[in-house]
Design a protein around this motif. Structure first.
Motif, PDB file in Angstrom:
ATOM      1  N   ILE A  54       0.864  -1.178   0.000  1.00 24.79           N
ATOM      2  CA  ILE A  54       0.000   0.000   0.000  1.00 24.79           C
ATOM      3  C   ILE A  54       0.894   1.218   0.000  1.00 24.79           C
ATOM      4  O   ILE A  54       1.688   1.435   0.933  1.00 24.79           O
ATOM      5  CB  ILE A  54      -0.937  -0.014   1.212  1.00 24.79           C
ATOM      6  N   ILE A  55       0.811   1.996  -1.067  1.00 25.48           N
ATOM      7  CA  ILE A  55       1.767   3.071  -1.274  1.00 25.48           C
ATOM      8  C   ILE A  55       1.567   4.145  -0.208  1.00 25.48           C
ATOM      9  O   ILE A  55       0.435   4.544   0.100  1.00 25.48           O
ATOM     10  CB  ILE A  55       1.610   3.646  -2.694  1.00 25.48           C
ATOM     11  N   GLY A  56       2.673   4.543   0.375  1.00 24.54           N
ATOM     12  CA  GLY A  56       2.614   5.541   1.427  1.00 24.54           C
ATOM     13  C   GLY A  56       2.712   4.916   2.800  1.00 24.54           C
ATOM     14  O   GLY A  56       2.919   5.599   3.789  1.00 24.54           O
ATOM     15  N   ALA A  57       2.557   3.619   2.866  1.00 21.73           N
ATOM     16  CA  ALA A  57       2.573   2.969   4.178  1.00 21.73           C
ATOM     17  C   ALA A  57       3.987   2.532   4.567  1.00 21.73           C
ATOM     18  O   ALA A  57       4.208   2.138   5.694  1.00 21.73           O
ATOM     19  CB  ALA A  57       1.642   1.764   4.183  1.00 21.73           C
ATOM     20  N   GLY A  58       4.892   2.546   3.643  1.00 20.83           N
ATOM     21  CA  GLY A  58       6.234   2.096   4.012  1.00 20.83           C
ATOM     22  C   GLY A  58       7.129   2.090   2.795  1.00 20.83           C
ATOM     23  O   GLY A  58       6.739   2.571   1.723  1.00 20.83           O
ATOM     24  N   GLY A  59       8.272   1.547   2.936  1.00 14.03           N
ATOM     25  CA  GLY A  59       9.229   1.542   1.843  1.00 14.03           C
ATOM     26  C   GLY A  59       8.812   0.592   0.742  1.00 14.03           C
ATOM     27  O   GLY A  59       8.440  -0.551   1.009  1.00 14.03           O
ATOM     28  N   GLU A  60       8.842   1.076  -0.454  1.00 13.08           N
ATOM     29  CA  GLU A  60       8.396   0.236  -1.554  1.00 13.08           C
ATOM     30  C   GLU A  60       9.319  -0.949  -1.783  1.00 13.08           C
ATOM     31  O   GLU A  60       8.910  -1.981  -2.298  1.00 13.08           O
ATOM     32  CB  GLU A  60       8.308   1.064  -2.846  1.00 13.08           C
ATOM     33  N   GLU A  61      10.579  -0.779  -1.350  1.00 15.92           N
ATOM     34  CA  GLU A  61      11.515  -1.877  -1.601  1.00 15.92           C
ATOM     35  C   GLU A  61      11.200  -3.079  -0.722  1.00 15.92           C
ATOM     36  O   GLU A  61      11.662  -4.177  -0.987  1.00 15.92           O
ATOM     37  CB  GLU A  61      12.964  -1.394  -1.402  1.00 15.92           C
ATOM     38  N   ARG A  62      10.382  -2.873   0.343  1.00 17.64           N
ATOM     39  CA  ARG A  62      10.051  -4.008   1.197  1.00 17.64           C
ATOM     40  C   ARG A  62       8.636  -4.519   0.921  1.00 17.64           C
ATOM     41  O   ARG A  62       8.096  -5.332   1.659  1.00 17.64           O
ATOM     42  CB  ARG A  62      10.199  -3.617   2.677  1.00 17.64           C
ATOM     43  N   PHE A  63       8.048  -4.028  -0.151  1.00 21.85           N
ATOM     44  CA  PHE A  63       6.697  -4.457  -0.500  1.00 21.85           C
ATOM     45  C   PHE A  63       6.649  -5.944  -0.861  1.00 21.85           C
ATOM     46  O   PHE A  63       7.568  -6.472  -1.489  1.00 21.85           O
ATOM     47  CB  PHE A  63       6.203  -3.692  -1.730  1.00 21.85           C
ATOM     48  N   ALA A  64       5.554  -6.572  -0.476  1.00 19.05           N
ATOM     49  CA  ALA A  64       5.274  -7.894  -1.038  1.00 19.05           C
ATOM     50  C   ALA A  64       4.823  -7.691  -2.483  1.00 19.05           C
ATOM     51  O   ALA A  64       4.245  -6.656  -2.824  1.00 19.05           O
ATOM     52  CB  ALA A  64       4.176  -8.585  -0.246  1.00 19.05           C
ATOM     53  N   ASP A  65       5.101  -8.659  -3.331  1.00 16.06           N
ATOM     54  CA  ASP A  65       4.696  -8.558  -4.745  1.00 16.06           C
ATOM     55  C   ASP A  65       3.170  -8.540  -4.827  1.00 16.06           C
ATOM     56  O   ASP A  65       2.513  -9.495  -4.399  1.00 16.06           O
ATOM     57  CB  ASP A  65       5.270  -9.761  -5.506  1.00 16.06           C
ATOM     58  N   PRO A  66       2.570  -7.487  -5.365  1.00 12.40           N
ATOM     59  CA  PRO A  66       1.101  -7.416  -5.343  1.00 12.40           C
ATOM     60  C   PRO A  66       0.412  -8.305  -6.384  1.00 12.40           C
ATOM     61  O   PRO A  66      -0.738  -8.687  -6.200  1.00 12.40           O
ATOM     62  CB  PRO A  66       0.813  -5.942  -5.630  1.00 12.40           C
ATOM     63  N   LEU A  67       1.127  -8.628  -7.442  1.00  7.60           N
ATOM     64  CA  LEU A  67       0.435  -9.355  -8.521  1.00  7.60           C
ATOM     65  C   LEU A  67      -0.038 -10.744  -8.094  1.00  7.60           C
ATOM     66  O   LEU A  67      -1.201 -11.096  -8.305  1.00  7.60           O
ATOM     67  CB  LEU A  67       1.330  -9.419  -9.760  1.00  7.60           C
ATOM     68  N   PRO A  68       0.844 -11.566  -7.465  1.00 11.05           N
ATOM     69  CA  PRO A  68       0.353 -12.870  -7.008  1.00 11.05           C
ATOM     70  C   PRO A  68      -0.805 -12.723  -6.024  1.00 11.05           C
ATOM     71  O   PRO A  68      -1.698 -13.575  -5.997  1.00 11.05           O
ATOM     72  CB  PRO A  68       1.572 -13.492  -6.325  1.00 11.05           C
ATOM     73  N   GLN A  69      -0.789 -11.642  -5.264  1.00 11.95           N
ATOM     74  CA  GLN A  69      -1.886 -11.449  -4.315  1.00 11.95           C
ATOM     75  C   GLN A  69      -3.204 -11.255  -5.048  1.00 11.95           C
ATOM     76  O   GLN A  69      -4.234 -11.807  -4.671  1.00 11.95           O
ATOM     77  CB  GLN A  69      -1.594 -10.229  -3.441  1.00 11.95           C
ATOM     78  N   ALA A  70      -3.130 -10.449  -6.110  1.00 20.13           N
ATOM     79  CA  ALA A  70      -4.356 -10.233  -6.888  1.00 20.13           C
ATOM     80  C   ALA A  70      -4.845 -11.549  -7.475  1.00 20.13           C
ATOM     81  O   ALA A  70      -6.047 -11.863  -7.460  1.00 20.13           O
ATOM     82  CB  ALA A  70      -4.099  -9.224  -7.996  1.00 20.13           C
ATOM     83  N   LEU A  71      -3.901 -12.353  -7.963  1.00 22.41           N
ATOM     84  CA  LEU A  71      -4.281 -13.654  -8.534  1.00 22.41           C
ATOM     85  C   LEU A  71      -4.904 -14.537  -7.458  1.00 22.41           C
ATOM     86  O   LEU A  71      -5.937 -15.182  -7.671  1.00 22.41           O
ATOM     87  CB  LEU A  71      -3.055 -14.342  -9.139  1.00 22.41           C
ATOM     88  N   ALA A  72      -4.278 -14.564  -6.280  1.00 24.05           N
ATOM     89  CA  ALA A  72      -4.783 -15.425  -5.216  1.00 24.05           C
ATOM     90  C   ALA A  72      -6.161 -14.962  -4.770  1.00 24.05           C
ATOM     91  O   ALA A  72      -7.052 -15.782  -4.502  1.00 24.05           O
ATOM     92  CB  ALA A  72      -3.810 -15.415  -4.038  1.00 24.05           C
ATOM     93  N   LEU A  73      -6.350 -13.640  -4.740  1.00 23.93           N
ATOM     94  CA  LEU A  73      -7.656 -13.124  -4.321  1.00 23.93           C
ATOM     95  C   LEU A  73      -8.738 -13.615  -5.275  1.00 23.93           C
ATOM     96  O   LEU A  73      -9.805 -14.079  -4.867  1.00 23.93           O
ATOM     97  CB  LEU A  73      -7.604 -11.595  -4.304  1.00 23.93           C
ATOM     98  N   THR A  74      -8.438 -13.524  -6.552  1.00 24.84           N
ATOM     99  CA  THR A  74      -9.367 -14.043  -7.552  1.00 24.84           C
ATOM    100  C   THR A  74      -9.645 -15.525  -7.301  1.00 24.84           C
ATOM    101  O   THR A  74     -10.796 -15.972  -7.337  1.00 24.84           O
ATOM    102  CB  THR A  74      -8.764 -13.864  -8.945  1.00 24.84           C
ATOM    103  N   ALA A  75      -8.573 -16.274  -7.015  1.00 25.01           N
ATOM    104  CA  ALA A  75      -8.724 -17.715  -6.824  1.00 25.01           C
ATOM    105  C   ALA A  75      -9.613 -18.019  -5.633  1.00 25.01           C
ATOM    106  O   ALA A  75     -10.448 -18.929  -5.680  1.00 25.01           O
ATOM    107  CB  ALA A  75      -7.354 -18.362  -6.640  1.00 25.01           C
ATOM    108  N   ILE A  76      -9.447 -17.254  -4.561  1.00 28.01           N
ATOM    109  CA  ILE A  76     -10.248 -17.505  -3.359  1.00 28.01           C
ATOM    110  C   ILE A  76     -11.739 -17.358  -3.678  1.00 28.01           C
ATOM    111  O   ILE A  76     -12.562 -18.222  -3.350  1.00 28.01           O
ATOM    112  CB  ILE A  76      -9.851 -16.511  -2.243  1.00 28.01           C
ATOM    113  N   VAL A  77     -12.052 -16.251  -4.358  1.00 27.91           N
ATOM    114  CA  VAL A  77     -13.470 -15.999  -4.623  1.00 27.91           C
ATOM    115  C   VAL A  77     -14.030 -17.013  -5.613  1.00 27.91           C
ATOM    116  O   VAL A  77     -15.154 -17.496  -5.463  1.00 27.91           O
ATOM    117  CB  VAL A  77     -13.673 -14.553  -5.109  1.00 27.91           C
TER     118      VAL A  77
END
Lengths: 134, 970
Positions: A54-77
């Protein structure tokens, strides 16, 4: 990928497959859900894990990769939708047979046991047999 | 040329569609495109004989390099003229052959025109794929024409036989042509011939092409469909199965032979097939009582000779084949027409039943005689020129085995003389002598009694009635196949009208002209050899070839032929062995039967009806294949670290609960364990920096547990049937294999990432392009919004399916009274009721907040919708399905559909403003109390998602929330 999560994914896949190979629809549905969980673990561990992206919440270099998350979210639903449809099948099966067991397909078993000859072949054989006997 | 082909297609289709009204005149209309083509080609003749080849090309599928390439060279001109001139004659003949009130004449005429168009396209094609397409079109039109009387099993069986054999050959041909095209680097016929490729691929290609040619031209062992095809009306047989379509194979061989005859498999294959066909076909022809079948087997035999002549691939044999091609088209078509006339007037074609024909029949007899002279190769018939040329060419040829081929040609020609004589005596001379009281024993008839089995066991002889009196009637009706014919034999048939005989006479005259002044064809014959592209001397066709071996052979042929006919009675028993050779029909039937058995067995094995088996095969394959591929290039990355300690409890709970779900015997417990796994997953997501996932997972788990319970409350409490230990072990093995495969793949795949994740760009562009800070949500509703749109479509379909399945038994039939509202009041607990009322709105507000905040913070349409669904679940707990229905102002499907509509419109809307699909727009609003809010078009999309999810939850309650009313008795 850590050893622990690889074990978790493998365990979920193993148990899920075991349940998937059963005849009771409720078990099959549970098995499929476990497979989905296993696949989601594989998804989110396929790339970097870290802080919430989430941009603004912390350093972008420590971000989790958002793309797999989006894929997993789709999979859950989607899994919810699939489970619902399969539950409807189980429900219907119960209405008709008082059980949720998936029986062998009667027609397919019939083919396996029979010597069904294609209609047109029979047609031709008949015609030619008639020629021979006349 | 393309315009002419189009004319064929238009006229043909129009006749099929609207020709019924025209009756017999449909055939005259159908003759127009043929006559036009013949006339046009005739005007081109001077150019063609000068050696100019006209080319035309129209783009077809540009991307595949496909074009309708046509060329009109010498050989194509010859074939086009044959197809169109014979076509005109046949159509004129057909317009007299059928009764004026016969049904479906328009269709028949239209199909004939379509066939002729395909055939013209085939001979003009300069692109092998175009050639193949036309080839298959002739197969299909032939299928329809043979099966013209589709109410007869016989006609259907014959049509199917022809289609299967020629269709299978067509497939082989396509394979061969593609291989040839690849080897030559071009699919243009002229290009392939110029390139003259060679090699293993070309060898295979040539065999495949020859298989195709042999099926089409009815060569042994594929010939049996041709006699069967006599089930077609006689005009059709006269056109397709004697003069044109069956020549397609020969035509193709003639096209390719000049270049490929010297390559390894060509000559042995063509010559062996051709010689066998030539001799066996002749033997069979000699044994027929049905004049039409006699001609059919005669055609088979002559096709064999043509195959030999063109296949041998020397300029001299090709010239002989060229003359035979024309001569055969003329005389065979004439004879078919003659048989049709006899059959039409007298009601039979059986030479044992034919009545004596009065003097009025003399013109027809003369026509037949002219054609027979040509067929038998008697001087002054066109066939004689062809035969002399064949003998000369084969005698002087140098290829291996040409002596054997020459002997086969002589034997075959003797048989031709014999069956030509049999035709004449059977049709004309014999009946007359019988009528005059002279004994005129029919060859073979006396010998049918001693050995009836050898005669009758031959399935290629569709007509062998034992008792003509009893059998002829239905047979004649079945075979003559047209509405015009009468089944009863007329003892004194009326002579045919001159206009009925005229087309046959015209074609017979063509044969005579070519037989008397063959020099007329010199120029065309010479340019027809241009595929040899060498210094081929100009052809001089002549009746008199001087004294020499060919003349001797010709004399021998005539003498031998008459001797065979005369000695038929004595020779016949010795010929019986021919029927012991497995005939094409038996081979075909056996192949068909074997195919049926094999496919049944394979289907029975592969599709055995057991879901666990299917799933097991899929799972085992999915585990084995990737691991096998992995092992091929094995590179063990080394053991990774165990992982952070804080994850350990979550993983332990996860695995324990998963095992529990598999092991417990109670359905409820299994569902609860599954819920535990889900919450553990949510915990894992929290630890992985995925709050959106954690929220979604938790909400989904809550809801799905509720839905599970709704369904499971009906099902038996425990899993009852136990499977055998063997099956359990099999399941365990597959499961263990899958687990091991996932484990190995998980460990290896982690180390193979080379590039940077694509999501880095997504993170960078989330705020400037997607106007949101929650990157996951921006991906869902913007960057990959198309996926999401597809996903909610799937959800919609799944929920509709679920409701349909669950409620299928509950649909009221018409007139059934609407059941009164659920009178049985749900027992409400005050405590639950009150707390739900308090919590419901709070949860709903929270869900809306998640929806609107989702673009910048964890949340979004999915999570919001699921949370709202949970709120609805709470209402259900408090008051049952009526509570849910009563509170929701809209029906579930309305909510679902509105959501889907909103999302899809948001996807498509930018198109209206000239933007790209899903392009987002943003506007800032200053709202009272809330302050400045960025309103993003992606929000509308997310609202759609939200509504779809709520609709889905409502649908779930609609499906499972009610007590089922109609249940099968226990």
């Amino acid at each position: 990928m850590t050893l622990m999560l690889a074990t978790a994914a493998a365990g979920l896949f193993g148990v899920g497959t075991y349940l998937l190979l059963q005849r009771k629809l409720s078990r099959i549905i549970i098995g499929l859900s476990l497979l989905t969980h296993g696949a989601n673990i594989l998804l989110i561990t396929s790339s970097r894990r870290g802080d919430a992206p989430i941009i603004g919440a912390g350093g972008e270099e420590r971000f989790a990769d958002p793309l797999p998350q989006a894929l997993a979210l789709t999979a859950i639903v989607i899994n919810f939708g699939v489970a619902m449809l399969l539950l409807a099948l189980a429900y219907r099966s119960w209405i008709l047979t008082h059980d949720d067991e998936v029986q062998d397909d009667v027609g397919d078993r019939g083919i396996a046991k029979s010597d069904v000859v294609h209609d047109e072949v029979a047609d031709q054989q008949q015609v030619i047999a008639r020629e021979e006997t006349s | 040329m393309i315009l002419l082909l189009a004319a064929f297609a238009v006229v043909g289709l129009a006749l099929v569609a609207f020709g019924a009204r025209l009756g017999r005149r449909a055939f005259l209309v159908g003759a127009l495109p043929m006559a036009a083509t013949a006339a046009w080609v005739a005007t081109r003749l001077p150019d063609v004989t000068d050696g100019t080849t006209r080319h035309e090309s129209v783009g077809w599928v540009g991307g595949l390099g496909l074009a309708v390439d046509l060329h009109l060279d010498g050989f194509a001109t010859t074939m086009t003229l044959i197809v169109t001139v014979v076509g005109v004659a046949v159509l004129l003949y057909a317009s007299r052959y059928f009764a004026p009130d016969a049904r479906d004449l328009g269709r028949l005429a239209g199909l004939l025109v379509l066939f002729a168009g395909s055939m013209v396209g085939l001979v003009l094609a300069d692109h092998v794929i175009v050639l193949y397409a036309c080839w298959e079109l002739t197969s299909i039109t032939s299928f329809l024409l043979i099966g013209n009387r589709h109410d007869q099993a016989r006609a259907r069986a014959a049509a199917l036989h022809a289609l299967l054999v020629t269709g299978a050959g067509g497939l082989a041909l396509l394979g061969g042509l593609v291989l040839l095209g690849q080897a030559a680097g071009t699919y243009r016929l002229e290009g392939i011939l110029a390139a003259a490729p060679s090699g293993t691929a070309v060898t295979v290609a040539l065999v495949l092409v020859l298989v195709g040619a042999c099926t089409k031209s009815a060569q042994y062992p594929f010939h049996a469909w041709l006699p069967g095809a006599m089930a077609a009306p006689t005009p059709v047989s006269a056109y397709l199965h004697s003069a044109t379509m069956v020549k397609a194979g020969v035509f193709l061989v003639a096209r390719l032979a000049p270049v490929f005859a010297t390559q390894a498999p060509w000559r042995p294959v063509v010559l062996a097939a051709g010689c066998a066909t030539l001799v066996f076909g002749g033997l069979r022809a000699l044994r027929q009582h049905d004049l039409k079948l006699l001609l059919a087997f005669g055609t088979v035999s002559q096709l064999g000779l043509m195959m030999v002549l063109f296949g041998a691939g020397t300029p001299a044999t090709t010239t002989a084949g060229w003359v035979l091609l024309i001569a055969h088209a003329a005389f065979k078509c004439t004879l078919f027409m003659v048989v049709g006339v006899i059959d039409h007037q007298s009601g039979t074609r059986d030479i044992r039943k034919l009545p004596a024909l009065r003097d009025g029949w003399r013109p027809l007899e003369l026509v037949a005689l002219l054609a027979l002279v040509s067929m038998a190769g008697i001087p002054l018939g066109a066939g004689f020129v062809a035969k002399e040329l064949s003998y000369e060419a084969l005698d002087e040829a140098t290829f291996l085995g040409h002596e054997v081929v020459l002997v086969a040609a002589i034997v075959g020609s003797m048989l031709t003389v014999a069956y030509a004589t049999r035709f004449y005596t059977g049709a004309f001379a014999g009946p007359r002598r019988r009528a005059a009281g002279e004994p005129a024993p029919l060859p073979g008839e006396t010998h049918r009694d001693p050995s009836p089995t050898t005669e009758l066991s031959d399935p290629t002889l569709p007509i062998e009635p034992v008792d003509p009196v009893v059998v002829v009637k239905p047979r004649a009706h079945a075979l003559t196949n047209t509405t015009a014919e009468v089944a009863v034999v007329d003892p004194d048939p009326a002579p045919p009208a001159p206009s009925f005989v005229a087309p046959a006479a015209a074609l017979a005259l063509v044969g005579v002209v070519l037989g008397v002044v063959p020099g007329l064809g010199d120029k065309l014959a010479t340019v027809s050899l241009e595929d040899f592209r060498g210094s081929v001397p100009a052809v001089h066709l002549a009746v008199w070839h001087g004294f020499g071996a060919p003349l001797l052979y010709s004399a021998l042929t005539l003498a031998g032929g008459f001797a065979i006919w005369a000695a038929d009675r004595r020779v016949r028993p010795r010929l019986a062995w021919a029927s012991k050779v497995p005939s094409g029909a038996e081979v075909y039937l056996a192949a068909l039967r074997a195919l049926g058995i094999v496919s049944t067995r394979v289907t029975g094995f592969v599709q055995n009806g057991s879901l666990p088996v299917y799933a097991g095969v899929i799972a085992a394959t999915a585990a084995a294949l990737p691991v096998a591929a992995l092992l091929a290039g094995w590179d063990w990355p080394g053991w990774p670290r165990l992982g952070p300690k804080r994850e350990a409890p979550v993983v332990i709970v996860l695995l324990t609960a998963a095992l529990g779900a598999a092991l417990v015997r109670k359905r409820f417990s299994a569902a609860i364990f599954l819920g535990v796994v889900g919450y553990a997953m949510a915990g894992l997501f929290v630890l992985s920096g995925a709050p959106d996932l954690a929220l979604t997972q938790a909400a989904v788990e809550t809801l799905s547990t509720v839905v599970f319970v709704l369904v499971l409350r009906n099902l038996p409490e425990r899993f009852e049937r136990q499977s055998t230990p063997g099956r359990r072990i099999g399941r365990l093995l597959i499961a263990a294999g899958v687990a091991a495969a996932v484990f190995v793949l998980a460990l290896t795949s982690a180390g193979v990432r080379l590039g940077n994740p694509v999501s880095e760009e997504m993170v960078d562009r989330a705020v400037p392009d997607g106007h949101g800070r929650n990157v996951v949500n921006v991906i869902l509703v913007d960057f990959r919004g198309f996926d999401t749109a597809a996903e909610i479509t799937v959800l919609t379909v799944a929920s509709i399916g679920a409701v349909a399945l669950a409620r299928a038994g509950r649909r009221r039939r018409d007139g059934e009274p609407v059941p009164a509202a659920n009178t049985e009041e749900v027992r409400r607990l005050v405590f639950v009721d009150v707390s739900v009322r308090v919590v419901f709105h709070a949860v709903l507000m929270l869900s809306l907040w998640l929806l609107f905040a989702g673009h910048n913070q964890p949340g979004g349409g999915f999570v919001g919708g699921l949370l709202a669904g949970s709120a609805i679940a709470l209402r259900y707990v408090a008051g049952g399905i009526d509570e849910v229905r009563g509170r929701a102002r809209f029906r579930p499907w309305t909510v679902l559909g509105t959501g889907l509509l909103l999302s899809s419109s948001t996807v498509a809307a930018p198109l209206l403003f000239g933007g790209a699909v899903l392009e987002s727009a943003v506007a800032s609003l200053d709202l009272p109390l809330v302050g400045e809010v960025d309103v993003n078009s992606a929000l509308a999309f997310d609202v759609g998602v939200y509504l779809v999810v709520i609709g889905m939850v409502l649908m779930a309650f609609e499906a499972f929330g009610e007590e089922p009313k109609e249940v099968a008795p226990r």
